[in-house]
Scaffold this active site. Sequence first.
Site: not given
Ligand code: FAD
Length: 476
Positions: A277, A280, A308, A344, A362
């Site tokens: 993650e 990602w 759209w 997420n 979107w």
């Molecule tokens: P954890 O599951 O604990 O993951 C650890 C870290 O990995 C996160 O803090 C984040 O930095 C990174 N990460 C995890 N999943 C993703 C992912 N899919 N893409 C990129 N990095 C990821 N994340 C943001 O930080 N900022 C946003 O503005 C953002 N917008 C999003 C919009 C949409 C429509 C979607 C589907 C996802 C988005 N995400 C975004 C990705 C993800 O949802 C969040 O990073 C995550 O939910 C943050 O929670 P966490 O720190 O508990 O994640």
Amino acid sequence: MATLLWYRKDLRLTDHPALHAAIDRGEPVIPVFLWTPDDEGEWAPGEAHQWYLHHSLDALGEQLDAVGSKLIIRQGSSALSVLRDLVEETGATAVYWSRHYTPPLSERDATLSDALIEDGIEVQAHKGQLLFEPGDILTGNGDIYKVYTPFWKKLKSRQDEIADPLPSPTSIPAPGTWPESAGLAGLDLLPTKDWAAQFTDYWIAGESDAQDRLDAFIRNGIEAYETDRDKPAIDGTSRLSPRFHLGELSPRYVWDQVRTYSGPGQRSKGVETFLKEIVWREFSYHLLYAHPETPLKPLKEKYEAFPWAEEYDAPLERWQRGETGYPIVDAGMRQLWAVGWMHNRVRMIVASFLIKDLLIPWQEGALWFWDCLVDADLASNTQGWQWTAGSGADASPFFRVFNPVSQGERYDPNGDYVREWVPELADLPKKLIHKPWEATDRQLADAGITLGDTYPEPMVNHAKARERALEALKQI
Ligand code: FAD
């Protein structure tokens, strides 16, 4: 003589290469934060993010005080003019910072850097936000990766290059006289209305809490992460996203802490999934750096012609308010509003609903998230929305339309997440909580619900909406 250490999205002391270089330069160091939202155009920090930023700057100021330094805060119409003023006032001969990779700041930095160098100022930009610089992880042909798995494999094969994090300095050389600071309150980052009241139950900003949270997650959450990360009702993810975004933690520090915990052998599934993650996030940055137009433009060109809905103000507002009549969607949107963060799995569900069930572009969703998320991050937000819309790199195909009922039943099987964020449905039995319209009059009455009054009827029929979306797709 002094060195200005320009804090941006790197609000920490640990593993801060620019700060270390500034100290090593041997002159007094003046840490500064500049509030110049005009430089960021339409991607100036949204309201929720500003709330978090305020508290994070507050915490950084305290940390700097503890090592004999200070955070000088200034605001203005452009960073260049504020820096020039500071250079003149302090006699600084160098400005150091951590590199930005997202538009428009990366372009702003390039111009600003040239201007300062012309003024005779030494400029240094350091890596601090990513594990690898964009352009550093490339395919065999020297192209950027557009598919995640090979990107991950390449990065993993080079993980030994990820150096140990730098320690936090125990003291920072101070100037004889400090320049004036505008003070944090002067930036007006906190909302005037109290919609952010609940944020304080969720977030304690600052590096120290971020490190504690990471530590607790590694000890208590990482092993179960692979299975728990998809359950929005439980605290199964790290919630580190705003800490990454504002740089309270560096990815290198996080990588190192996880590596130290898991040891040299085979990693557990939980550890591996968590690191994936983090990568990602890295992938999103590398993509956006190569395609700075994508925050509002589909990466796959054919999606520019997507048909759209033409009029969508009213349905957009229902989605924003969490009044769609689909409980898992409404729970997510209300969680976002209440605490500035959304799980997420639910981000994917609400995004799919907006794009495919409502046929709303979107970009509208991305802008709403931008304003409401404490972790609003241009790279990850762009990638998340384009992924859901099918128009991004390695995206979910457009024809994969999430069913909000079966997603709810699968990932929130007891309905606890819905009960927490949509309390008017709390008394429904679990087999009905994701589809209240299937309840009998008696069951609704027992739960105190009047559909269309205490909770909305579904704003679209999902099966028909799905057909409509697939028809629209055929047109491109
Ligand atoms: P954890 O599951 O604990 O993951 C650890 C870290 O990995 C996160 O803090 C984040 O930095 C990174 N990460 C995890 N999943 C993703 C992912 N899919 N893409 C990129 N990095 C990821 N994340 C943001 O930080 N900022 C946003 O503005 C953002 N917008 C999003 C919009 C949409 C429509 C979607 C589907 C996802 C988005 N995400 C975004 C990705 C993800 O949802 C969040 O990073 C995550 O939910 C943050 O929670 P966490 O720190 O508990 O994640």
